[in-house]
Design a protein around this motif. Structure first.
Motif, PDB file in Angstrom:
ATOM      1  N   SER A  82      43.161  50.815  73.775  1.00 14.19           N
ATOM      2  CA  SER A  82      42.686  50.542  72.413  1.00 14.19           C
ATOM      3  C   SER A  82      43.840  50.547  71.426  1.00 14.19           C
ATOM      4  CB  SER A  82      41.623  51.567  72.003  1.00 14.19           C
ATOM      5  OG  SER A  82      42.178  52.856  71.839  1.00 14.19           O
ATOM      6  N   GLN A  83      44.782  51.464  71.620  1.00 14.71           N
ATOM      7  CA  GLN A  83      45.935  51.516  70.714  1.00 14.71           C
ATOM      8  C   GLN A  83      46.843  50.297  70.871  1.00 14.71           C
ATOM      9  OE1 GLN A  83      48.102  55.226  70.976  1.00 14.71           O
ATOM     10  NE2 GLN A  83      46.225  56.441  70.916  1.00 14.71           N
ATOM     11  N   SER A  84      46.840  49.703  72.058  1.00 18.18           N
ATOM     12  CA  SER A  84      47.693  48.530  72.288  1.00 18.18           C
ATOM     13  C   SER A  84      47.003  47.231  71.895  1.00 18.18           C
ATOM     14  CB  SER A  84      48.115  48.473  73.760  1.00 18.18           C
ATOM     15  OG  SER A  84      46.995  48.263  74.594  1.00 18.18           O
ATOM     16  N   GLY A  85      45.774  47.333  71.355  1.00 17.36           N
ATOM     17  CA  GLY A  85      45.108  46.147  70.827  1.00 17.36           C
ATOM     18  C   GLY A  85      43.913  45.654  71.605  1.00 17.36           C
ATOM     19  N   SER A  86      43.547  46.323  72.703  1.00 18.82           N
ATOM     20  CA  SER A  86      42.410  45.888  73.515  1.00 18.82           C
ATOM     21  C   SER A  86      41.108  46.497  72.990  1.00 18.82           C
ATOM     22  CB  SER A  86      42.613  46.292  74.986  1.00 18.82           C
ATOM     23  OG  SER A  86      43.723  45.643  75.546  1.00 18.82           O
ATOM     24  N   TRP A  87      40.091  45.665  72.837  1.00 15.38           N
ATOM     25  CA  TRP A  87      38.775  46.154  72.457  1.00 15.38           C
ATOM     26  C   TRP A  87      38.126  46.828  73.656  1.00 15.38           C
ATOM     27  CZ3 TRP A  87      35.698  46.010  67.991  1.00 15.38           C
ATOM     28  CH2 TRP A  87      36.314  45.447  66.860  1.00 15.38           C
ATOM     29  N   CYS A  88      37.427  47.946  73.395  1.00 16.49           N
ATOM     30  CA  CYS A  88      36.775  48.714  74.448  1.00 16.49           C
ATOM     31  C   CYS A  88      35.304  48.920  74.092  1.00 16.49           C
ATOM     32  CB  CYS A  88      37.441  50.081  74.631  1.00 16.49           C
ATOM     33  SG  CYS A  88      39.229  50.015  74.933  1.00 16.49           S
ATOM     34  N   ALA A  89      34.468  49.072  75.111  1.00  9.50           N
ATOM     35  CA  ALA A  89      33.047  49.340  74.903  1.00  9.50           C
ATOM     36  C   ALA A  89      32.614  50.463  75.824  1.00  9.50           C
ATOM     37  CB  ALA A  89      32.211  48.085  75.163  1.00  9.50           C
ATOM     38  N   ALA A  90      31.647  51.255  75.372  1.00 12.96           N
ATOM     39  CA  ALA A  90      31.041  52.307  76.180  1.00 12.96           C
ATOM     40  C   ALA A  90      29.544  52.041  76.227  1.00 12.96           C
ATOM     41  CB  ALA A  90      31.335  53.680  75.600  1.00 12.96           C
ATOM     42  N   VAL A  91      29.023  51.802  77.421  1.00 14.23           N
ATOM     43  CA  VAL A  91      27.619  51.428  77.605  1.00 14.23           C
ATOM     44  C   VAL A  91      26.882  52.557  78.317  1.00 14.23           C
ATOM     45  CG1 VAL A  91      26.047  49.737  78.622  1.00 14.23           C
ATOM     46  CG2 VAL A  91      28.289  48.999  77.770  1.00 14.23           C
ATOM     47  N   GLY A  92      25.765  53.006  77.726  1.00 18.28           N
ATOM     48  CA  GLY A  92      24.930  53.999  78.384  1.00 18.28           C
ATOM     49  C   GLY A  92      25.502  55.394  78.406  1.00 18.28           C
ATOM     50  N   ILE A  93      26.342  55.738  77.426  1.00 18.91           N
ATOM     51  CA  ILE A  93      26.932  57.084  77.347  1.00 18.91           C
ATOM     52  C   ILE A  93      26.584  57.654  75.975  1.00 18.91           C
ATOM     53  CG2 ILE A  93      29.012  58.466  77.745  1.00 18.91           C
ATOM     54  CD1 ILE A  93      30.288  56.026  79.032  1.00 18.91           C
ATOM     55  N   PRO A  94      25.345  58.104  75.764  1.00 21.01           N
ATOM     56  CA  PRO A  94      24.896  58.507  74.426  1.00 21.01           C
ATOM     57  C   PRO A  94      25.613  59.734  73.877  1.00 21.01           C
ATOM     58  CG  PRO A  94      23.259  59.072  76.080  1.00 21.01           C
ATOM     59  CD  PRO A  94      24.276  58.223  76.759  1.00 21.01           C
ATOM     60  N   ARG A  95      26.177  60.574  74.735  1.00 20.22           N
ATOM     61  CA  ARG A  95      26.824  61.797  74.260  1.00 20.22           C
ATOM     62  C   ARG A  95      28.303  61.596  73.947  1.00 20.22           C
ATOM     63  NH1 ARG A  95      24.571  66.884  77.611  1.00 20.22           N
ATOM     64  NH2 ARG A  95      25.158  67.901  75.660  1.00 20.22           N
ATOM     65  N   LEU A  96      28.762  60.362  73.993  1.00 18.29           N
ATOM     66  CA  LEU A  96      30.139  60.073  73.613  1.00 18.29           C
ATOM     67  C   LEU A  96      30.189  59.916  72.094  1.00 18.29           C
ATOM     68  CD1 LEU A  96      32.563  57.626  75.380  1.00 18.29           C
ATOM     69  CD2 LEU A  96      32.425  57.691  72.909  1.00 18.29           C
ATOM     70  N   GLY A  97      30.948  60.786  71.445  1.00 18.17           N
ATOM     71  CA  GLY A  97      31.002  60.787  69.988  1.00 18.17           C
ATOM     72  C   GLY A  97      32.311  60.244  69.447  1.00 18.17           C
ATOM     73  N   ALA A  98      32.247  59.737  68.237  1.00 18.94           N
ATOM     74  CA  ALA A  98      33.426  59.131  67.618  1.00 18.94           C
ATOM     75  C   ALA A  98      34.519  60.157  67.361  1.00 18.94           C
ATOM     76  CB  ALA A  98      33.023  58.446  66.313  1.00 18.94           C
ATOM     77  N   GLU A  99      34.134  61.381  66.969  1.00 20.83           N
ATOM     78  CA  GLU A  99      35.146  62.392  66.657  1.00 20.83           C
ATOM     79  C   GLU A  99      35.960  62.756  67.900  1.00 20.83           C
ATOM     80  OE1 GLU A  99      35.520  66.870  64.670  1.00 20.83           O
ATOM     81  OE2 GLU A  99      33.560  65.917  64.898  1.00 20.83           O
ATOM     82  N   ALA A 100      35.262  62.938  69.027  1.00 18.97           N
ATOM     83  CA  ALA A 100      35.965  63.250  70.273  1.00 18.97           C
ATOM     84  C   ALA A 100      36.856  62.092  70.695  1.00 18.97           C
ATOM     85  CB  ALA A 100      34.963  63.579  71.373  1.00 18.97           C
ATOM     86  N   ALA A 101      36.359  60.866  70.535  1.00 18.07           N
ATOM     87  CA  ALA A 101      37.149  59.692  70.909  1.00 18.07           C
ATOM     88  C   ALA A 101      38.418  59.600  70.078  1.00 18.07           C
ATOM     89  CB  ALA A 101      36.307  58.429  70.735  1.00 18.07           C
ATOM     90  N   GLU A 102      38.287  59.777  68.777  1.00 15.28           N
ATOM     91  CA  GLU A 102      39.456  59.717  67.900  1.00 15.28           C
ATOM     92  C   GLU A 102      40.427  60.847  68.208  1.00 15.28           C
ATOM     93  OE1 GLU A 102      40.171  58.711  63.231  1.00 15.28           O
ATOM     94  OE2 GLU A 102      38.677  60.241  63.707  1.00 15.28           O
ATOM     95  N   GLY A 103      39.883  62.028  68.545  1.00 11.01           N
ATOM     96  CA  GLY A 103      40.738  63.161  68.865  1.00 11.01           C
ATOM     97  C   GLY A 103      41.625  62.918  70.068  1.00 11.01           C
ATOM     98  N   LEU A 104      41.148  62.139  71.032  1.00 11.96           N
ATOM     99  CA  LEU A 104      41.945  61.832  72.217  1.00 11.96           C
ATOM    100  C   LEU A 104      42.714  60.523  72.087  1.00 11.96           C
ATOM    101  CD1 LEU A 104      39.769  63.081  75.195  1.00 11.96           C
ATOM    102  CD2 LEU A 104      42.139  63.670  74.731  1.00 11.96           C
ATOM    103  N   GLY A 105      42.761  59.972  70.883  1.00  9.08           N
ATOM    104  CA  GLY A 105      43.637  58.837  70.623  1.00  9.08           C
ATOM    105  C   GLY A 105      43.003  57.476  70.696  1.00  9.08           C
ATOM    106  N   VAL A 106      41.667  57.392  70.838  1.00  7.44           N
ATOM    107  CA  VAL A 106      41.017  56.083  70.880  1.00  7.44           C
ATOM    108  C   VAL A 106      40.984  55.484  69.480  1.00  7.44           C
ATOM    109  CG1 VAL A 106      38.872  54.853  71.393  1.00  7.44           C
ATOM    110  CG2 VAL A 106      39.601  56.752  72.852  1.00  7.44           C
ATOM    111  N   ASP A 107      41.363  54.230  69.362  1.00  2.00           N
ATOM    112  CA  ASP A 107      41.314  53.520  68.089  1.00  2.00           C
ATOM    113  C   ASP A 107      39.864  53.118  67.827  1.00  2.00           C
ATOM    114  OD1 ASP A 107      41.464  51.846  65.906  1.00  2.00           O
ATOM    115  OD2 ASP A 107      43.182  50.704  66.654  1.00  2.00           O
TER     116      ASP A 107
END
Length: 257
Positions: A82-107
């Motif tokens: 994601s940081q290198s410019g690739s779009w990513c998607a998460a399907v069927g993972i309702p407990r994946l939160g934006a704060e945790a994603a950003e904390g581990l470096g996901v754009d």
């Protein structure tokens, strides 16, 4: 006559010299046609702590990877693409939160969340793989072999990467986690701060499995290589390994927000 014999001898020598190389090139081209991708195609980058666990040192376009149900490991794999410019998607993972994603470096500007795709999760995943280069999915049920084969062909055609939280046939690599250990918690008080665990990877491209000890998360909330010695580490009971992502940690608790 002599000149003809000499030319024939030279041609034979040339064939003997180039024969093995040309045969390798022919087999390589045939394999690339079957797999639908270049064997030396650039891979999508991953964190250096995880690169040695993946064939080619990254996520290979057109391939699928089998992962455990670890939110933090999934996010760690999504962060660099994601940081290198690739779009990513998460399907069927309702407990994946934006704060945790950003904390581990996901754009977050390149992250699409589809928490509940319903019974047609595979169709949704295949549709998303048409337009986005990296798709993560937690299967909601067993898929038919024909549907999986069609999705694999679509991945190869589009050059997309599929990260599956669960078993998946013909996976480029299968990652597993084990032996989690936490720091920061005293006797009934304190906050869990860091987690050290072993990530094991098996692949048909390697004669034996590879493993690495990583911090996920480390003291800064990122992924890093674990130091050789750790103090104040308390291992979890073996039965808690796969549940550790969604139980003990305030860090992981952010994934449900």
């Amino acid at each position: 006559m002599r000149a003809t014999v000499q030319l024939t001898a030279v041609h034979a020598q040339e064939q003997a010299r180039t024969g093995p190389q040309s045969e390798v090139a022919r087999l390589r081209a045939q394999l690339e046609r079957v797999q639908g991708r270049k064997l030396d195609a650039p891979v999508l980058p991953v964190h250096s702590a995880l690169a040695s666990l993946l064939p080619g040192g990254g996520l290979r376009p057109g391939s699928a990877y089998s992962l455990p149900r670890s939110t933090s490991l999934l996010l760690a794999l999504l962060s660099q693409p994601s940081q290198s410019g690739s779009w990513c998607a998460a399907v069927g993972i309702p407990r994946l939160g934006a704060e945790a994603a950003e904390g581990l470096g996901v754009d977050l500007s390149r992250l699409v969340l589809i928490p509940d795709p319903g019974a047609r999760w595979l169709t949704v995943t295949a549709t998303i793989a048409e337009v986005l280069p990296v798709v993560a999915v937690r299967p909601a049920g067993r898929a038919a072999d024909g549907e999986i084969a069609r999705l694999a062909a679509r991945l190869r055609d589009r050059g997309a990467v599929l990260l599956v939280q669960g078993p998946w046939p013909q996976a480029e690599a299968v990652l597993e986690i084990a032996d989690p250990a936490w720091t920061g918690l005293g006797r009934g008080h304190g906050y869990l701060a860091t987690r050290e665990l072993t990530v094991t990877s098996s692949s048909r491209r390697w004669p034996r499995s590879r493993r690495a000890r990583v911090m996920l998360p480390d003291a800064s909330g990122q992924v890093s290589v674990a130091p050789e010695t750790m103090r104040g580490v308390e291992p979890l009971r073996s039965g808690d390994e796969l549940r550790s992502d969604e139980r003990f940690v305030p860090f992981e608790a952010r994934a449900v927000g």
